[in-house]
Design an enzyme around this catalytic site. Structure first.
Site, short mmCIF file in Angstrom:
data_model
loop_
_atom_site.label_atom_id
_atom_site.label_comp_id
_atom_site.label_asym_id
_atom_site.label_seq_id
_atom_site.Cartn_x
_atom_site.Cartn_y
_atom_site.Cartn_z
N MET A 196 25.39 -18.26 -115.68
CA MET A 196 23.97 -18.46 -115.86
C MET A 196 23.33 -19.51 -116.20
O MET A 196 22.22 -20.28 -115.70
CB MET A 196 23.71 -17.47 -116.98
CG MET A 196 23.52 -15.91 -116.85
SD MET A 196 23.20 -14.98 -118.14
CE MET A 196 22.84 -13.26 -117.18
N ASP A 197 24.13 -20.44 -117.24
CA ASP A 197 23.53 -21.85 -117.35
C ASP A 197 23.79 -22.85 -116.19
O ASP A 197 22.76 -23.67 -115.80
CB ASP A 197 24.79 -22.41 -118.45
CG ASP A 197 24.30 -23.91 -119.04
OD1 ASP A 197 23.44 -24.44 -118.73
OD2 ASP A 197 25.19 -24.27 -119.61
N GLU A 198 24.76 -22.72 -115.33
CA GLU A 198 24.84 -23.27 -114.22
C GLU A 198 23.74 -22.96 -113.21
O GLU A 198 22.99 -24.02 -112.60
CB GLU A 198 26.10 -23.07 -113.47
CG GLU A 198 26.35 -23.64 -112.12
CD GLU A 198 26.03 -25.20 -112.07
OE1 GLU A 198 26.48 -25.89 -111.03
OE2 GLU A 198 26.26 -25.99 -113.02
#
Length: 292
Positions: A166-168
């Site tokens: 999700m961060d990526e």
């Protein structure tokens, strides 16, 4: 749920970022630090000719759902404005030409450094994923197939592996949508486990840009949408040199959150004095409110 206060010290060669929630994206003249448009950012990020290996291509480990949905989105790149993002071993290969804030310049030339989600080189064992981005809609779809090295509960992906992806996806979307640079916060509510080797679809959207920040949301679910694995929101600080292009929302030194906790805007000044003998560094204070 309690969000604790913390401090991130970004040292030479260490950096990353992320975003939050809201509706309606203002019509902004999205220009990068080098004066480029969103289209130019995308073209730099997705070079037409390169000798770099693209890890976001099908391989023998991809499950049938992953392969078929990948083909569906490839068709959408021909007529619907979607763009398949390549995924190289390091972000250095993507952001060439981007001038980082003072104190964050990377001087190492180590060739074995990898972005975290590409740290497992064996096909099918770790992160298998591909991101499709829509420039005008400011949205992304990430197709994610977790491998056995990402296991948490037996037979299911570790929640941290989903959080990392999700961060990526937030990071790549934020950079291309408005030159988002550093993660300020990421909030996740897990709902169901993802079976190892199956497909999870991450739908990411930029919700708004305001007060030097870019707010985003994500829903991770099964292909048919019947099972929601997690929902998240986050916010990312915009590149300091890109802020001059965003005139709709003048910078404010501090804003109030839901619980009246102060949400500081980061300072980008380098903590470096010539001759002192220490490594240049930038401190990013991330102070999150605590609520019951």
């Amino acid at each position: 749920m309690i969000r604790s206060g913390f401090q991130v010290v970004a040292r030479l060669g260490h950096h990353r970022a992320l975003p939050g929630t809201c509706r309606i994206l203002p019509r902004l003249n999205l220009t990068s630090a080098s004066g480029s448009s969103t289209d130019s950012l995308v073209s730099r990020f997705c070079p037409e000719k390169t000798d770099l290996k693209d890890y976001a291509l099908p391989n023998a480990s991809w499950c049938p759902d992953m392969l078929s949905l990948y083909q569906e989105f490839l068709e959408k790149t021909k007529a619907d404005g979607w763009i398949k993002l390549p995924s190289f071993k390091s972000n250095r290969d993507h952001i060439q030409g981007l001038k980082l804030p003072s104190g964050l310049a990377v001087t190492s030339d180590k060739s074995d450094w990898r972005i975290f989600t590409r740290c497992i080189p064996m096909e099918g064992q770790g992160y298998e994923y591909v991101i499709f981005f829509h420039p005008s809609k400011k949205k992304s779809v990430c197709l994610f197939q977790p491998g056995p090295y990402l296991e948490g509960a037996p037979g299911f992906a570790h929640g941290g592996s989903l959080a990392a992806l999700m961060d990526e996806t937030f990071s790549k979307t934020a950079y291309l949508a408005g030159e988002g640079l550093f993660t300020l916060s990421l909030n996740i509510r897990f709902k169901n486990l993802i079976p190892v080797g199956s497909l999870a679809v991450l739908n990411v959207a930029v919700e708004k840009m305001e007060d030097q920040k870019l707010y985003m949301s994500c829903v991770a679910q099964s292909r048919d949408g019947q099972t929601v694995y997690a929902k998240s929101s986050g916010k990312q600080v915009l590149h300091p040199q890109a802020l001059s292009c965003h005139h709709h929302h003048p910078p404010t030194p501090r804003t109030k959150g839901r619980d009246n906790a102060e949400d500081p805007v980061p300072s980008w000044g380098p903590a470096f004095e010539p001759g002192v003998g220490h490594v240049p560094q930038t401190q990013l204070q991330l102070e999150e409110e605590s609520s019951p």
